[in-house]
Design a protein around this motif. Sequence first.
Motif, short mmCIF file in Angstrom:
data_model
loop_
_atom_site.label_atom_id
_atom_site.label_comp_id
_atom_site.label_asym_id
_atom_site.label_seq_id
_atom_site.Cartn_x
_atom_site.Cartn_y
_atom_site.Cartn_z
N UNK A 1 0.79 -1.23 0.00
CA UNK A 1 0.00 0.00 0.00
C UNK A 1 0.82 1.27 0.00
N UNK A 2 2.16 1.16 0.17
CA UNK A 2 3.00 2.35 0.19
C UNK A 2 3.81 2.54 -1.09
N UNK A 3 3.64 1.63 -2.04
CA UNK A 3 4.43 1.75 -3.27
C UNK A 3 4.02 2.98 -4.08
N UNK A 4 5.01 3.56 -4.76
CA UNK A 4 4.78 4.70 -5.64
C UNK A 4 4.50 4.14 -7.03
N UNK A 5 3.31 4.42 -7.57
CA UNK A 5 2.98 3.84 -8.88
C UNK A 5 2.45 4.88 -9.88
N UNK A 6 2.40 6.14 -9.49
CA UNK A 6 1.95 7.18 -10.41
C UNK A 6 0.45 7.35 -10.50
N UNK A 7 -0.32 6.47 -9.88
CA UNK A 7 -1.78 6.54 -10.01
C UNK A 7 -2.36 7.80 -9.38
N UNK A 8 -1.63 8.41 -8.44
CA UNK A 8 -2.14 9.60 -7.75
C UNK A 8 -1.68 10.90 -8.41
N UNK A 9 -0.92 10.80 -9.50
CA UNK A 9 -0.50 12.01 -10.22
C UNK A 9 -1.73 12.71 -10.79
N UNK A 10 -1.78 14.04 -10.64
CA UNK A 10 -2.90 14.80 -11.17
C UNK A 10 -2.40 16.11 -11.77
N UNK A 11 -3.28 16.79 -12.47
CA UNK A 11 -2.94 18.06 -13.11
C UNK A 11 -2.47 19.07 -12.07
N UNK A 12 -1.40 19.81 -12.40
CA UNK A 12 -0.89 20.84 -11.49
C UNK A 12 0.27 20.38 -10.63
N UNK A 13 0.64 19.10 -10.72
CA UNK A 13 1.81 18.62 -9.98
C UNK A 13 3.09 19.18 -10.63
N UNK A 14 4.17 19.15 -9.87
CA UNK A 14 5.45 19.72 -10.32
C UNK A 14 6.45 18.60 -10.58
#
Length: 320
Positions: free
Chosen positions: A152-165
């Motif tokens: 549940x802590x892995x980084x997978x990009x699914x939470x990327x959204x518009x406006x991120x840097x």
Amino acid sequence: MSITYKSAGVNIDAGNDLVKRLKKKLPKIGGFGGLFPINGTRYNLVSSTDGVGTKLKLAFLLNKHDTVGIDLVAMNVNDLICVGAKPLFFLDYFACGKLNVGQAEQVIKGIAKGCELSGSSLIGGETAEMPGFYKDGEYDLAGFSVGIIEKGKQINGKKIKSGDVVIGLPSSGPHSNGYSLIRKVFSDAELKRYSKQLLAPTKIYVKEVLAALSKFNSNKQNIVGIAHITGGSFYDKIERILPESIRVVIERNSWKVPEIFKLVQEKGKVPQDDIYRTLNMGIGMVLIVRPEIALQVKKFFKGAKAIGYTKKGNRGVEII
């Protein structure tokens, strides 16, 4: 006449096509690291495998073998941290026609150094002598790394959204990609002249990225995507972690491209799209972060730059 990676002998599209075909039967492959759940625990194992590529040809030309082992470890462990995993252990595969013990010792010392830099253990490997298969004095390398992360802590990009840097971490040079193009552009004399930049070992980002994840992702996920800029470079590697409706814009004037990359592009007349799909251009790792912590993340990493942003659109990467 311009030189491209494809004309130098490497077809990235063919490699991507193979992955697409394999994913039809093996849908879990294609990420930076493969996850394997440890049943009955709260952990996943994460694995990766890679090699050093034709950068080895430069090591043969210069008879310098003490840093390519660092490259080998880096190419693997840098992939593991793209999903947030802590590397645990590493194994190597060294293949040659006739074993040169001194040469192999130098390579393995580099592997041990890479493991030390990444906080992982070198627990074994394989040395294969195959007479007639490799030229005298030449060898090939492959590596295998395993790490661990809480479920549940892995980084997978699914939470990327518009406006991120998009934050770029500096590379130490071309790392271990694009050397077929570099060797096509430069003569042997030029390869020797620029050997310090070209043979610089791939930077290992493990400890600083894990420290950043501990600092910024302890309560909620603020670092939402990580990409190791290797084969396919900005276009393919960043796209790999993007959701379907998100596009990344990279601003190429937002960082100073090291001279060695400019020399390759100018001498080879390499088109812009191709050079940014082949070489890392001075950015070895990319983090996609929430805008409210972007400045803090940038300050956390030495030499880091804000190099772009995300927006709504067709999944992909554009460089402006």
